[in-house]
Design a protein around this motif. Structure first.
Motif, PDB file in Angstrom:
ATOM      1  N   ALA A 264      -1.667  -5.966 -12.247  1.00 31.15           N
ATOM      2  CA  ALA A 264      -1.627  -4.713 -11.574  1.00 31.15           C
ATOM      3  C   ALA A 264      -2.992  -4.656 -10.946  1.00 31.15           C
ATOM      4  O   ALA A 264      -3.271  -3.888  -9.981  1.00 31.15           O
ATOM      5  CB  ALA A 264      -1.438  -3.411 -12.486  1.00 31.15           C
ATOM      6  N   MET A 265      -4.084  -5.739 -11.312  1.00 33.52           N
ATOM      7  CA  MET A 265      -5.193  -5.558 -10.426  1.00 33.52           C
ATOM      8  C   MET A 265      -5.559  -6.851  -9.502  1.00 33.52           C
ATOM      9  O   MET A 265      -6.506  -6.884  -9.024  1.00 33.52           O
ATOM     10  CB  MET A 265      -6.328  -5.743 -11.700  1.00 33.52           C
ATOM     11  CG  MET A 265      -6.603  -4.614 -12.679  1.00 33.52           C
ATOM     12  SD  MET A 265      -6.965  -3.043 -12.199  1.00 33.52           S
ATOM     13  CE  MET A 265      -8.398  -3.345 -11.457  1.00 33.52           C
ATOM     14  N   ALA A 266      -4.377  -7.575  -9.215  1.00 32.05           N
ATOM     15  CA  ALA A 266      -4.572  -8.761  -8.408  1.00 32.05           C
ATOM     16  C   ALA A 266      -4.367  -8.284  -6.846  1.00 32.05           C
ATOM     17  O   ALA A 266      -3.256  -7.506  -6.441  1.00 32.05           O
ATOM     18  CB  ALA A 266      -3.402  -9.742  -8.936  1.00 32.05           C
ATOM     19  N   ALA A 267      -5.152  -8.778  -5.864  1.00 30.76           N
ATOM     20  CA  ALA A 267      -4.738  -8.786  -4.583  1.00 30.76           C
ATOM     21  C   ALA A 267      -3.694  -9.782  -4.181  1.00 30.76           C
ATOM     22  O   ALA A 267      -2.944  -9.387  -3.248  1.00 30.76           O
ATOM     23  CB  ALA A 267      -6.031  -9.020  -3.959  1.00 30.76           C
ATOM     24  N   PHE A 268      -3.788 -11.013  -4.928  1.00 30.70           N
ATOM     25  CA  PHE A 268      -2.735 -12.073  -4.709  1.00 30.70           C
ATOM     26  C   PHE A 268      -2.275 -12.444  -6.253  1.00 30.70           C
ATOM     27  O   PHE A 268      -3.037 -12.347  -7.059  1.00 30.70           O
ATOM     28  CB  PHE A 268      -3.432 -13.230  -4.105  1.00 30.70           C
ATOM     29  CG  PHE A 268      -3.647 -13.057  -2.685  1.00 30.70           C
ATOM     30  CD1 PHE A 268      -2.851 -13.119  -1.532  1.00 30.70           C
ATOM     31  CD2 PHE A 268      -5.020 -12.490  -2.219  1.00 30.70           C
ATOM     32  CE1 PHE A 268      -3.101 -12.828  -0.257  1.00 30.70           C
ATOM     33  CE2 PHE A 268      -5.079 -12.231  -0.684  1.00 30.70           C
ATOM     34  CZ  PHE A 268      -4.207 -12.444   0.256  1.00 30.70           C
ATOM     35  N   ALA A 269      -1.134 -13.056  -6.190  1.00 30.07           N
ATOM     36  CA  ALA A 269      -0.703 -13.497  -7.500  1.00 30.07           C
ATOM     37  C   ALA A 269       0.155 -14.804  -7.003  1.00 30.07           C
ATOM     38  O   ALA A 269       0.797 -14.714  -6.207  1.00 30.07           O
ATOM     39  CB  ALA A 269       0.377 -12.494  -8.237  1.00 30.07           C
TER      40      ALA A 269
ATOM     41  N   GLU B 114      -3.384   6.424   0.132  1.00 34.06           N
ATOM     42  CA  GLU B 114      -4.318   6.237   1.238  1.00 34.06           C
ATOM     43  C   GLU B 114      -4.673   4.839   1.419  1.00 34.06           C
ATOM     44  O   GLU B 114      -5.270   4.650   2.617  1.00 34.06           O
ATOM     45  CB  GLU B 114      -5.755   6.837   0.429  1.00 34.06           C
ATOM     46  CG  GLU B 114      -5.444   8.284   0.216  1.00 34.06           C
ATOM     47  CD  GLU B 114      -4.851   8.591  -1.281  1.00 34.06           C
ATOM     48  OE1 GLU B 114      -4.605   7.680  -2.008  1.00 34.06           O
ATOM     49  OE2 GLU B 114      -4.436   9.860  -1.435  1.00 34.06           O
ATOM     50  N   TYR B 115      -4.365   3.733   0.559  1.00 35.13           N
ATOM     51  CA  TYR B 115      -4.756   2.628   0.808  1.00 35.13           C
ATOM     52  C   TYR B 115      -3.418   1.598   0.481  1.00 35.13           C
ATOM     53  O   TYR B 115      -3.406   0.854  -0.648  1.00 35.13           O
ATOM     54  CB  TYR B 115      -5.896   1.929   0.050  1.00 35.13           C
ATOM     55  CG  TYR B 115      -7.106   2.690   0.543  1.00 35.13           C
ATOM     56  CD1 TYR B 115      -7.771   2.425   1.934  1.00 35.13           C
ATOM     57  CD2 TYR B 115      -7.670   3.711  -0.222  1.00 35.13           C
ATOM     58  CE1 TYR B 115      -9.143   3.253   1.960  1.00 35.13           C
ATOM     59  CE2 TYR B 115      -8.959   4.428   0.248  1.00 35.13           C
ATOM     60  CZ  TYR B 115      -9.581   4.186   1.222  1.00 35.13           C
ATOM     61  OH  TYR B 115     -10.565   4.967   1.494  1.00 35.13           O
ATOM     62  N   PRO B 116      -2.449   1.645   1.280  1.00 32.66           N
ATOM     63  CA  PRO B 116      -0.903   0.981   0.745  1.00 32.66           C
ATOM     64  C   PRO B 116      -1.546  -0.508   1.065  1.00 32.66           C
ATOM     65  O   PRO B 116      -0.574  -1.388   0.373  1.00 32.66           O
ATOM     66  CB  PRO B 116      -0.136   1.461   1.928  1.00 32.66           C
ATOM     67  CG  PRO B 116      -0.981   2.056   3.017  1.00 32.66           C
ATOM     68  CD  PRO B 116      -2.145   2.365   2.362  1.00 32.66           C
ATOM     69  N   ASP B 117      -2.339  -0.890   1.684  1.00 33.29           N
ATOM     70  CA  ASP B 117      -2.844  -2.511   1.753  1.00 33.29           C
ATOM     71  C   ASP B 117      -3.549  -3.046   0.559  1.00 33.29           C
ATOM     72  O   ASP B 117      -3.570  -4.145   0.382  1.00 33.29           O
ATOM     73  CB  ASP B 117      -3.715  -2.583   3.118  1.00 33.29           C
ATOM     74  CG  ASP B 117      -5.128  -1.988   2.921  1.00 33.29           C
ATOM     75  OD1 ASP B 117      -4.997  -0.669   2.565  1.00 33.29           O
ATOM     76  OD2 ASP B 117      -6.007  -2.348   3.233  1.00 33.29           O
ATOM     77  N   ARG B 118      -3.668  -2.258  -0.208  1.00 31.99           N
ATOM     78  CA  ARG B 118      -4.351  -2.638  -1.789  1.00 31.99           C
ATOM     79  C   ARG B 118      -3.150  -3.057  -2.658  1.00 31.99           C
ATOM     80  O   ARG B 118      -3.461  -3.103  -3.916  1.00 31.99           O
ATOM     81  CB  ARG B 118      -5.488  -1.416  -2.033  1.00 31.99           C
ATOM     82  CG  ARG B 118      -6.368  -1.276  -1.379  1.00 31.99           C
ATOM     83  CD  ARG B 118      -7.416  -0.422  -2.069  1.00 31.99           C
ATOM     84  NE  ARG B 118      -8.663  -0.348  -1.059  1.00 31.99           N
ATOM     85  CZ  ARG B 118      -9.605   0.632  -1.264  1.00 31.99           C
ATOM     86  NH1 ARG B 118      -9.401   1.439  -2.266  1.00 31.99           N
ATOM     87  NH2 ARG B 118     -10.641   0.713  -0.307  1.00 31.99           N
ATOM     88  N   SER B 119      -2.162  -3.407  -2.142  1.00 29.31           N
ATOM     89  CA  SER B 119      -1.042  -3.960  -3.111  1.00 29.31           C
ATOM     90  C   SER B 119      -1.428  -5.409  -3.302  1.00 29.31           C
ATOM     91  O   SER B 119      -2.206  -6.051  -2.655  1.00 29.31           O
ATOM     92  CB  SER B 119       0.092  -3.659  -2.544  1.00 29.31           C
ATOM     93  OG  SER B 119       0.613  -4.376  -1.419  1.00 29.31           O
ATOM     94  N   THR B 120      -0.511  -5.811  -4.157  1.00 27.51           N
ATOM     95  CA  THR B 120      -0.431  -7.404  -4.361  1.00 27.51           C
ATOM     96  C   THR B 120       0.301  -8.250  -3.330  1.00 27.51           C
ATOM     97  O   THR B 120       1.371  -7.644  -3.068  1.00 27.51           O
ATOM     98  CB  THR B 120       0.171  -7.965  -5.791  1.00 27.51           C
ATOM     99  OG1 THR B 120      -0.779  -7.190  -6.694  1.00 27.51           O
ATOM    100  CG2 THR B 120      -0.052  -9.296  -6.075  1.00 27.51           C
TER     101      THR B 120
END
Length: 136
Positions: free
Chosen positions: A29-34, A54-60
């Motif tokens: 859940a903390m990863a920008a990439f997996a 606010e920041y949907p781009d902060r998903s993996t």
């Protein structure tokens, strides 16, 4: 984040740190990439970062290693960037992948993006892609 089978490879974590200066995390859940191996790690899209309103781009972005893009169950997608339809046959997807993807898509603009990779090909699947109704 590295899936357990990737993390277990003796040189994988150090190789990624050296070549990308990536900080590795143990919590998906903390990863920008997996990076996961579909055959050995499986996939559960709900455990990865989904972004925020606010920041949907902060998903993996999940990079899923697979032996084949032509030997799995046929899944047909539509959506932005797809002229009419696109069919993927990704080896190693779990039986419930269609349900997982539909839940991922329902949360749009939140949700994860996926990149499926073999030794000689890659296919991107953005969270905006819709799985055809007959496969859900």
């Amino acid at each position: 984040y590295l899936g357990p089978s990737i993390e277990a490879l003796p040189s994988a974590p150090s190789y990624l740190r050296f070549h990308s200066d990536a900080m590795l995390v143990t919590d998906p859940a903390m990863a920008a990439f997996a990076v996961i191996d579909l055959l050995h790690d499986g996939v559960d899209l709900s455990v990865f970062a989904q972004g925020t309103p606010e920041y949907p781009d902060r998903s993996t972005t999940v990079i899923a290693l697979t032996p084949s893009l032509t030997d799995g169950p046929a899944l047909t997608f539509t959506g932005p960037g797809i002229a009419s339809t696109a069919t993927l046959q990704v080896a190693g997807l779990p039986a419930d992948f269609a349900q997982q993807w539909n839940a991922n898509r329902a949360a749009f603009p939140l949700g994860v993006d996926m990149i499926f990779a073999t030794s000689d090909a890659v296919v991107g699947l953005p969270r905006s892609a819709r799985l055809s109704k007959d496969e859900s």
